[in-house]
Design a protein around this motif. Structure first.
Motif, PDB file in Angstrom:
ATOM      1  N   LEU A  76       3.568   8.324  -1.519  1.00  0.00           N
ATOM      2  CA  LEU A  76       2.421   7.436  -1.659  1.00  0.00           C
ATOM      3  C   LEU A  76       1.669   7.747  -2.948  1.00  0.00           C
ATOM      4  O   LEU A  76       0.989   8.762  -3.057  1.00  0.00           O
ATOM      5  CB  LEU A  76       1.490   7.572  -0.453  1.00  0.00           C
ATOM      6  N   ASP A  77       1.809   6.876  -3.911  1.00  0.00           N
ATOM      7  CA  ASP A  77       1.117   7.012  -5.190  1.00  0.00           C
ATOM      8  C   ASP A  77       1.053   5.614  -5.786  1.00  0.00           C
ATOM      9  O   ASP A  77       2.069   4.925  -5.878  1.00  0.00           O
ATOM     10  CB  ASP A  77       1.881   7.958  -6.117  1.00  0.00           C
ATOM     11  N   ASN A  78      -0.129   5.175  -6.186  1.00  0.00           N
ATOM     12  CA  ASN A  78      -0.287   3.832  -6.731  1.00  0.00           C
ATOM     13  C   ASN A  78       0.005   3.742  -8.230  1.00  0.00           C
ATOM     14  O   ASN A  78      -0.263   2.702  -8.837  1.00  0.00           O
ATOM     15  CB  ASN A  78      -1.690   3.297  -6.434  1.00  0.00           C
ATOM     16  N   ASP A  79       0.524   4.800  -8.814  1.00  0.00           N
ATOM     17  CA  ASP A  79       1.002   4.695 -10.188  1.00  0.00           C
ATOM     18  C   ASP A  79       2.068   3.603 -10.219  1.00  0.00           C
ATOM     19  O   ASP A  79       2.994   3.609  -9.388  1.00  0.00           O
ATOM     20  CB  ASP A  79       1.602   6.025 -10.637  1.00  0.00           C
ATOM     21  N   PRO A  80       1.966   2.638 -11.135  1.00  0.00           N
ATOM     22  CA  PRO A  80       2.872   1.481 -11.097  1.00  0.00           C
ATOM     23  C   PRO A  80       4.352   1.829 -11.199  1.00  0.00           C
ATOM     24  O   PRO A  80       5.194   1.184 -10.569  1.00  0.00           O
ATOM     25  CB  PRO A  80       2.410   0.626 -12.280  1.00  0.00           C
ATOM     26  N   THR A  81       4.684   2.853 -11.971  1.00  0.00           N
ATOM     27  CA  THR A  81       6.084   3.251 -12.094  1.00  0.00           C
ATOM     28  C   THR A  81       6.617   3.777 -10.769  1.00  0.00           C
ATOM     29  O   THR A  81       7.727   3.437 -10.338  1.00  0.00           O
ATOM     30  CB  THR A  81       6.240   4.327 -13.186  1.00  0.00           C
ATOM     31  N   LYS A  82       5.799   4.581 -10.085  1.00  0.00           N
ATOM     32  CA  LYS A  82       6.217   5.139  -8.797  1.00  0.00           C
ATOM     33  C   LYS A  82       6.262   4.070  -7.725  1.00  0.00           C
ATOM     34  O   LYS A  82       7.140   4.084  -6.850  1.00  0.00           O
ATOM     35  CB  LYS A  82       5.280   6.281  -8.407  1.00  0.00           C
ATOM     36  N   VAL A  83       5.332   3.131  -7.773  1.00  0.00           N
ATOM     37  CA  VAL A  83       5.333   2.027  -6.811  1.00  0.00           C
ATOM     38  C   VAL A  83       6.626   1.229  -6.940  1.00  0.00           C
ATOM     39  O   VAL A  83       7.297   0.931  -5.946  1.00  0.00           O
ATOM     40  CB  VAL A  83       4.113   1.113  -7.021  1.00  0.00           C
ATOM     41  N   SER A  84       6.974   0.869  -8.152  1.00  0.00           N
ATOM     42  CA  SER A  84       8.187   0.079  -8.378  1.00  0.00           C
ATOM     43  C   SER A  84       9.425   0.819  -7.876  1.00  0.00           C
ATOM     44  O   SER A  84      10.322   0.213  -7.267  1.00  0.00           O
ATOM     45  CB  SER A  84       8.332  -0.247  -9.864  1.00  0.00           C
ATOM     46  N   ALA A  85       9.471   2.122  -8.124  1.00  0.00           N
ATOM     47  CA  ALA A  85      10.625   2.909  -7.689  1.00  0.00           C
ATOM     48  C   ALA A  85      10.721   2.959  -6.174  1.00  0.00           C
ATOM     49  O   ALA A  85      11.806   2.776  -5.595  1.00  0.00           O
ATOM     50  CB  ALA A  85      10.544   4.322  -8.258  1.00  0.00           C
ATOM     51  N   GLU A  86       9.598   3.174  -5.491  1.00  0.00           N
ATOM     52  CA  GLU A  86       9.607   3.266  -4.035  1.00  0.00           C
ATOM     53  C   GLU A  86       9.909   1.918  -3.396  1.00  0.00           C
ATOM     54  O   GLU A  86      10.662   1.836  -2.417  1.00  0.00           O
ATOM     55  CB  GLU A  86       8.266   3.800  -3.524  1.00  0.00           C
ATOM     56  N   VAL A  87       9.326   0.857  -3.926  1.00  0.00           N
ATOM     57  CA  VAL A  87       9.579  -0.478  -3.381  1.00  0.00           C
ATOM     58  C   VAL A  87      11.061  -0.819  -3.525  1.00  0.00           C
ATOM     59  O   VAL A  87      11.690  -1.355  -2.598  1.00  0.00           O
ATOM     60  CB  VAL A  87       8.693  -1.529  -4.084  1.00  0.00           C
ATOM     61  N   GLY A  88      11.641  -0.497  -4.674  1.00  0.00           N
ATOM     62  CA  GLY A  88      13.064  -0.750  -4.873  1.00  0.00           C
ATOM     63  C   GLY A  88      13.933   0.059  -3.927  1.00  0.00           C
ATOM     64  O   GLY A  88      14.934  -0.440  -3.393  1.00  0.00           O
ATOM     65  N   ARG A  89      13.561   1.312  -3.706  1.00  0.00           N
ATOM     66  CA  ARG A  89      14.323   2.167  -2.795  1.00  0.00           C
ATOM     67  C   ARG A  89      14.266   1.632  -1.370  1.00  0.00           C
ATOM     68  O   ARG A  89      15.282   1.565  -0.663  1.00  0.00           O
ATOM     69  CB  ARG A  89      13.785   3.599  -2.849  1.00  0.00           C
ATOM     70  N   LEU A  90      13.077   1.230  -0.930  1.00  0.00           N
ATOM     71  CA  LEU A  90      12.928   0.701   0.424  1.00  0.00           C
ATOM     72  C   LEU A  90      13.693  -0.607   0.589  1.00  0.00           C
ATOM     73  O   LEU A  90      14.320  -0.847   1.627  1.00  0.00           O
ATOM     74  CB  LEU A  90      11.446   0.484   0.735  1.00  0.00           C
ATOM     75  N   ALA A  91      13.653  -1.440  -0.430  1.00  0.00           N
ATOM     76  CA  ALA A  91      14.386  -2.707  -0.362  1.00  0.00           C
ATOM     77  C   ALA A  91      15.878  -2.456  -0.209  1.00  0.00           C
ATOM     78  O   ALA A  91      16.577  -3.199   0.489  1.00  0.00           O
ATOM     79  CB  ALA A  91      14.111  -3.533  -1.611  1.00  0.00           C
ATOM     80  N   GLY A  92      16.367  -1.394  -0.855  1.00  0.00           N
ATOM     81  CA  GLY A  92      17.769  -1.039  -0.704  1.00  0.00           C
ATOM     82  C   GLY A  92      18.110  -0.664   0.723  1.00  0.00           C
ATOM     83  O   GLY A  92      19.181  -1.002   1.240  1.00  0.00           O
ATOM     84  N   LEU A  93      17.197   0.024   1.388  1.00  0.00           N
ATOM     85  CA  LEU A  93      17.405   0.402   2.782  1.00  0.00           C
ATOM     86  C   LEU A  93      17.288  -0.802   3.710  1.00  0.00           C
ATOM     87  O   LEU A  93      18.043  -0.939   4.676  1.00  0.00           O
ATOM     88  CB  LEU A  93      16.379   1.459   3.199  1.00  0.00           C
TER      89      LEU A  93
END
Length: 267
Positions: free
Chosen positions: A121-138
């Motif tokens: 959980l971090d609202n840094d935009p780079t980290k958000v994009s990475a986590e959202v992409g990872r979750l979408a993969g799952l």
């Protein structure tokens, strides 16, 4: 429009052997790594807080159940209650953060069917994009996540430009930020001259941070310890990390931008 069911599943008859240290990292979670997303691309997702919920929604999930009510000011203090375990037990995925003390209870309640996913959980935009992409993969929802990211990037750039236009005297403001609100300094294009927390500022830190003469102090609304730099002349800005019940992560950035703009003298 994503459908969000907000309720509080609780935790029954947890054994004394249940340990909070059961929480594990993303790469070491065999349940997550071996998980295959539901074939229909519409998983049932249980999240501990609205923050994980917003990440799940951004990733394309539509059936999302939140455990900790948004009204709980400091989510890690929440104590899940022993009542209905149905939402957790029937979930395809359960999202949690390692710093949440009740994470082990959630994992125990999930049983063998749910895929457990630790979220950074971090609202840094780079980290958000990475986590959202990872979750979408799952989840099997890559297309929806890509669409969300396009809108997110556009809105973020707009807010950043608006905040830079509001810089006092046309110069980047100097800020001191709580460690979990550094993302808001980045949003404003501000110059971070120091950080503090999550513990209260010590007298030595107070002297050091005050000497840097920051214009703004970006405080974490969820972990505030009061006025951080009294008598320094710095304006303290309350930054909220958690989205509301609509699980709209973009609202977090818009609200932060509005508070920052106000503190910098804008309308």
């Amino acid at each position: 429009m994503a459908r969000t069911r907000v309720r509080i599943p609780s935790l029954l008859a947890l054994s004394a052997a249940l340990l909070l240290t059961a929480a594990c990292g993303n790469n070491d979670n065999p349940t997550e790594d071996s998980a295959a997303s539901p074939k229909d691309g519409k998983p049932s997702v249980v999240v501990t807080t609205t923050w994980e919920g917003a990440f799940a929604k951004a990733a394309g999930a539509e059936d999302i159940t939140v455990i900790v009510p948004q009204s709980v000011h400091h989510a890690p203090d929440y104590d899940p209650k022993p009542s209905d375990l149905a939402a957790v037990a029937k979930a395809d995925f359960v999202l949690y953060a390692p710093f949440e003390p009740y994470a082990a209870k959630i994992k125990e309640a999930a049983g063998s069917k749910a895929k457990l996913v630790e979220v950074e959980l971090d609202n840094d935009p780079t980290k958000v994009s990475a986590e959202v992409g990872r979750l979408a993969g799952l989840f099997g929802t890559a297309e929806a996540a890509t669409q969300w990211k396009t809108g997110f990037d556009t809105e973020y750039a707009k807010l950043n430009q608006e905040l830079q236009a509001a810089w006092p005297g046309g110069r980047s403001p100097s800020v001191v930020t709580q460690v979990f609100t550094a993302w808001s300094a980045k949003l404003a294009g501000a110059t971070a001259v120091g950080t503090y927390g999550p513990e209260a500022v010590t007298p030595a830190q107070l002297a050091d941070l005050s000497a840097k003469k920051p214009q703004l102090v970006l405080d974490n609304a969820h972990m505030s310890t009061g006025t951080v730099l009294p008598d320094s002349g710095a304006k303290q800005v309350k930054i909220v990390n958690y989205p509301g019940e609509d699980l709209d992560l973009l609202t977090v950035y818009r609200n932060a931008a509005a508070e920052l703009k106000k503190a910098m003298g804008g309308s």
